[in-house]
Design an enzyme around this catalytic site. Sequence first.
Site, PDB file in Angstrom:
ATOM      1  N   ARG A 119       0.837  -1.208   0.000  1.00  0.00           N
ATOM      2  CA  ARG A 119       0.000   0.000   0.000  1.00  0.00           C
ATOM      3  C   ARG A 119       0.869   1.255   0.000  1.00  0.00           C
ATOM      4  O   ARG A 119       2.090   1.166  -0.021  1.00  0.00           O
ATOM      5  CB  ARG A 119      -0.937   0.011   1.209  1.00  0.00           C
ATOM      6  CG  ARG A 119      -0.258  -0.182   2.544  1.00  0.00           C
ATOM      7  CD  ARG A 119      -1.221   0.087   3.695  1.00  0.00           C
ATOM      8  NE  ARG A 119      -2.270  -0.911   3.822  1.00  0.00           N
ATOM      9  CZ  ARG A 119      -2.159  -2.062   4.499  1.00  0.00           C
ATOM     10  NH1 ARG A 119      -1.010  -2.369   5.096  1.00  0.00           N
ATOM     11  NH2 ARG A 119      -3.157  -2.909   4.597  1.00  0.00           N
ATOM     12  N   THR A 123      -0.442  10.909   1.885  1.00  0.00           N
ATOM     13  CA  THR A 123      -0.685   9.473   1.953  1.00  0.00           C
ATOM     14  C   THR A 123      -1.758   9.202   2.995  1.00  0.00           C
ATOM     15  O   THR A 123      -2.193  10.098   3.709  1.00  0.00           O
ATOM     16  CB  THR A 123       0.582   8.708   2.384  1.00  0.00           C
ATOM     17  OG1 THR A 123       0.952   9.147   3.697  1.00  0.00           O
ATOM     18  CG2 THR A 123       1.733   8.947   1.426  1.00  0.00           C
ATOM     19  N   LYS A 178      16.427   7.012   9.491  1.00  0.00           N
ATOM     20  CA  LYS A 178      16.493   7.578   8.139  1.00  0.00           C
ATOM     21  C   LYS A 178      17.824   8.292   7.906  1.00  0.00           C
ATOM     22  O   LYS A 178      18.351   8.292   6.788  1.00  0.00           O
ATOM     23  CB  LYS A 178      15.311   8.522   7.900  1.00  0.00           C
ATOM     24  CG  LYS A 178      13.953   7.800   7.883  1.00  0.00           C
ATOM     25  CD  LYS A 178      13.884   6.722   6.802  1.00  0.00           C
ATOM     26  CE  LYS A 178      12.469   6.202   6.586  1.00  0.00           C
ATOM     27  NZ  LYS A 178      12.388   5.175   5.509  1.00  0.00           N
ATOM     28  N   TYR A 188      12.834   7.527  14.358  1.00  0.00           N
ATOM     29  CA  TYR A 188      12.641   7.532  12.909  1.00  0.00           C
ATOM     30  C   TYR A 188      13.770   8.315  12.226  1.00  0.00           C
ATOM     31  O   TYR A 188      14.339   7.869  11.222  1.00  0.00           O
ATOM     32  CB  TYR A 188      11.278   8.154  12.598  1.00  0.00           C
ATOM     33  CG  TYR A 188      10.879   8.139  11.149  1.00  0.00           C
ATOM     34  CD1 TYR A 188      10.486   6.956  10.519  1.00  0.00           C
ATOM     35  CD2 TYR A 188      10.866   9.317  10.402  1.00  0.00           C
ATOM     36  CE1 TYR A 188      10.102   6.952   9.192  1.00  0.00           C
ATOM     37  CE2 TYR A 188      10.479   9.323   9.069  1.00  0.00           C
ATOM     38  CZ  TYR A 188      10.098   8.142   8.467  1.00  0.00           C
ATOM     39  OH  TYR A 188       9.713   8.137   7.158  1.00  0.00           O
ATOM     40  N   ASN A 210      13.056  15.843  13.439  1.00  0.00           N
ATOM     41  CA  ASN A 210      11.640  16.160  13.602  1.00  0.00           C
ATOM     42  C   ASN A 210      11.232  15.827  15.023  1.00  0.00           C
ATOM     43  O   ASN A 210      11.570  14.768  15.549  1.00  0.00           O
ATOM     44  CB  ASN A 210      10.798  15.360  12.592  1.00  0.00           C
ATOM     45  CG  ASN A 210       9.424  15.960  12.405  1.00  0.00           C
ATOM     46  OD1 ASN A 210       9.162  17.090  12.814  1.00  0.00           O
ATOM     47  ND2 ASN A 210       8.544  15.202  11.769  1.00  0.00           N
ATOM     48  N   LYS A 226       7.275   9.157  19.450  1.00  0.00           N
ATOM     49  CA  LYS A 226       7.183   9.543  20.876  1.00  0.00           C
ATOM     50  C   LYS A 226       8.272  10.577  21.124  1.00  0.00           C
ATOM     51  O   LYS A 226       9.356  10.470  20.551  1.00  0.00           O
ATOM     52  CB  LYS A 226       7.486   8.343  21.795  1.00  0.00           C
ATOM     53  CG  LYS A 226       6.329   7.408  22.064  1.00  0.00           C
ATOM     54  CD  LYS A 226       5.391   7.946  23.121  1.00  0.00           C
ATOM     55  CE  LYS A 226       4.174   7.025  23.244  1.00  0.00           C
ATOM     56  NZ  LYS A 226       3.113   7.650  24.068  1.00  0.00           N
ATOM     57  N   LEU A 227       8.025  11.521  21.993  1.00  0.00           N
ATOM     58  CA  LEU A 227       9.128  12.351  22.462  1.00  0.00           C
ATOM     59  C   LEU A 227      10.179  11.439  23.081  1.00  0.00           C
ATOM     60  O   LEU A 227       9.824  10.423  23.700  1.00  0.00           O
ATOM     61  CB  LEU A 227       8.636  13.360  23.503  1.00  0.00           C
ATOM     62  CG  LEU A 227       7.678  14.440  22.985  1.00  0.00           C
ATOM     63  CD1 LEU A 227       7.245  15.343  24.145  1.00  0.00           C
ATOM     64  CD2 LEU A 227       8.338  15.285  21.894  1.00  0.00           C
ATOM     65  N   ILE A 286       3.015   4.571  -0.541  1.00  0.00           N
ATOM     66  CA  ILE A 286       4.064   4.941  -1.488  1.00  0.00           C
ATOM     67  C   ILE A 286       4.658   3.709  -2.159  1.00  0.00           C
ATOM     68  O   ILE A 286       4.956   3.715  -3.351  1.00  0.00           O
ATOM     69  CB  ILE A 286       5.167   5.759  -0.755  1.00  0.00           C
ATOM     70  CG1 ILE A 286       4.594   7.131  -0.344  1.00  0.00           C
ATOM     71  CG2 ILE A 286       6.383   5.949  -1.645  1.00  0.00           C
ATOM     72  CD1 ILE A 286       5.542   7.992   0.478  1.00  0.00           C
TER      73      ILE A 286
END
Lengths: 446, 446
Positions: A216, A387, A356, A352, A346, A294-295, A218
């Site tokens: 599903r 998305t 990345k 994450y 971010n 999560k922070l 991207i």
Amino acid sequence: MADKYTQLVNQGVGKSVARKLGLPQPAILRRYRPGSPLVPGPVVVLGDSPASDKLAAELLSWELDIRRHAVPREKLGAIILVLDNVQRPEDLGRPVLAAAASLRDLAPGARVLTVSRPAATAASPAIAAARQGIDGLLRSLAKELRAGATGNGILLADDVEATSPSALGAVRFFLSGRSAFVDGQFLTVSGQGGTLPPQADTPLAGKVAVVTGAARGIGADIARTLHRDGATLVVVDLPSAGDHLAAVANEVKGTALQLDITRDDAGQRMIDHAVQRHGRLDIVIHNAGITRDKLLANMDPARWDSVININIASQLRINEALLASKHFRSAPRIVSVASTSGIAGNRGQTNYAASKGGVMGMVRATASLMAGNGGSINAVAPGFIETEMTSRIPLALRETARRLNSLKQGGQPVDVAEAIAFLASDAAAGINGEVLRVCGQNLVGA
Amino acid sequence: MADKYTQLVNQGVGKSVARKLGLPQPAILRRYRPGSPLVPGPVVVLGDSPASDKLAAELLSWELDIRRHAVPREKLGAIILVLDNVQRPEDLGRPVLAAAASLRDLAPGARVLTVSRPAATAASPAIAAARQGIDGLLRSLAKELRAGATGNGILLADDVEATSPSALGAVRFFLSGRSAFVDGQFLTVSGQGGTLPPQADTPLAGKVAVVTGAARGIGADIARTLHRDGATLVVVDLPSAGDHLAAVANEVKGTALQLDITRDDAGQRMIDHAVQRHGRLDIVIHNAGITRDKLLANMDPARWDSVININIASQLRINEALLASKHFRSAPRIVSVASTSGIAGNRGQTNYAASKGGVMGMVRATASLMAGNGGSINAVAPGFIETEMTSRIPLALRETARRLNSLKQGGQPVDVAEAIAFLASDAAAGINGEVLRVCGQNLVGA
């Protein structure tokens, strides 16, 4: 499909209301359609180096309408500013002001493209200053363009000619609608490339490609785009996504491989499947990834470890298997999906962004290992893409996030897919170890 | 002095109103005061490499309260996360989650600092992924910190030890209030440095420094800060700014040199003045610069050329004279003022961004020429700084611009000056060819 707001302010009453209220009026972007013209009008090639003459001559053979000087009030499809030979910052003024005179004549969806060389390898401080000056100039100019026009730059390594196959491949990508959501970016061409394939509707014909996380979002659009471009697809996803995966496989006339990519033998299973079912393996797209936001102050080991394991550690393991395989040695291509979160960070995404960021570090460090077989590994870093995932972001935050770029809209999954399809093609043979942002010049990722 | 809004929401009624309305509540930043403690509480050094042990031991000798494990509910001055030895992305989880457990205990104005190595020189894709992962992690974490706490990273070249003089110099800078407006940034230490000078109120004692554009604004504050740190000042500006310049010279007990920096002999005149009046020349700060904003479509040669000439071409000419002079060979320092506009571009500033991009290209390319004499050249790239110039930006735009960073406020001229004073000091000997952003992790410059 543009988001609803973008559609609204581009038609009828919505258009005039938005104009009167001074609301943002994002343009409907010019996207690639097989068979459609490369650019929406004549192409002006500016610059006075021998390379600019050669490039103009080469582009003539693409059946483009090429000009060496702009004709006032003629709507232009693109301005290409060839600045490969600048020796000092003072050299920029004349060609840049020549381009400035034509900016009002750009057609909607037009392109401004600089062709220059990396500052890092300059032979003197003055040359380095001139080259790096192009970076500041282009990124500023991209923020001034309107109506879906974009500005990007190609950096040619010092031994790569502007008319080399890979340089031309990059020119073609940036001129085309394939780069619709790429804005304010530079792409380095470090190798000449073999031969530039002719413009074709199926540049990936004969290639076998694996796409992970393809059930599903991207990933599914990557599979569709590679299929449209002629590749034979192996779509990979978890067994729990089996039905969706089968539907995508069916749609792209490929095969489905249900596989947890974190398995130790995941790479070998991909290779075995591709070779057994399709006779070869040429392209692997590392798209599968998760978020567990999560922070950091509230982060737990499960959230941290699962994101690291799925988003980067598994790619490292799979690449090891690919690099060791005799079935992945004929100009093989790997393209990974990174993120502007991995570049700029971010809030709420330490795990994450670490994963990345890791993908980008991995890509740069793996490039030399791929080059031996005429291969390449690159990454795309999407910004805000429309998305299912981003549609769940609260409205106000989503509205802000999607307007925080030079094109004032989120990108579409196909925009990410087009960049990947380009990097997977023979036209991109000389591009290796690069990260290309697909983010509309997202402010968060600069 | 913080801006009026920041002052308002940090006291009495304004504070509670802002909290109730959910308005941004920028903190009063912890800034350097001679004689004040380096950090506002104990320092926890995390990590299990030999380097983390050595660094912790070294910091003990600074009379800091050093912990190897956090004590719950004790207010911390800093967390230093030593990750120099990570071999793969999975190695990040344990130390990062140990740091996570202490984030709620950070004192106002605290620091989180990572110490790691550049991804570009990693020996394997897995190491590169782990190292680049720290980049994404740190930049995300910096966006999560509150109350004027900041997060930054030190990248040690592979042959530089964490306890080398220059690594310690960078640690000291980031822990101190000198780095108040530096957030989400990495600074590479590429040389060991000679000896780290002891912490002193006058680290620039005995040095003679030239500051251009010093009659007002950031330039005047640079002169004041270098003077406070013990340097002897030569302040330079145009004859038309003579009165202001004389006042600054008087204030910093230095000498004034009225000089148009675009003159061919500007560099030689600086050298001659410094040597004749003060017997030597150690430090040159290229601060003079102008803006002549216009959309590129409306740009004229006069605006373009004057910005290029003053902001970058003159620096190249002056540096040539400096590099050729026998009076500038004893660990000389050059620090240039770039801009986040030169990194990310800015609408209406193609000329300015080209010039400031040029400054960064020049700095990187000049580093090897300076290194021979134990010297260095670096740049600072300010984001939104509260100056007379920015006070003329229309209110709404200014209010947006100054909040678009992780600290939700503009920086002060002194924040730029402190970064410059650090890069001009012996403590920064091993830092060469770098660009340090002073921007509060400006979104526009990411």
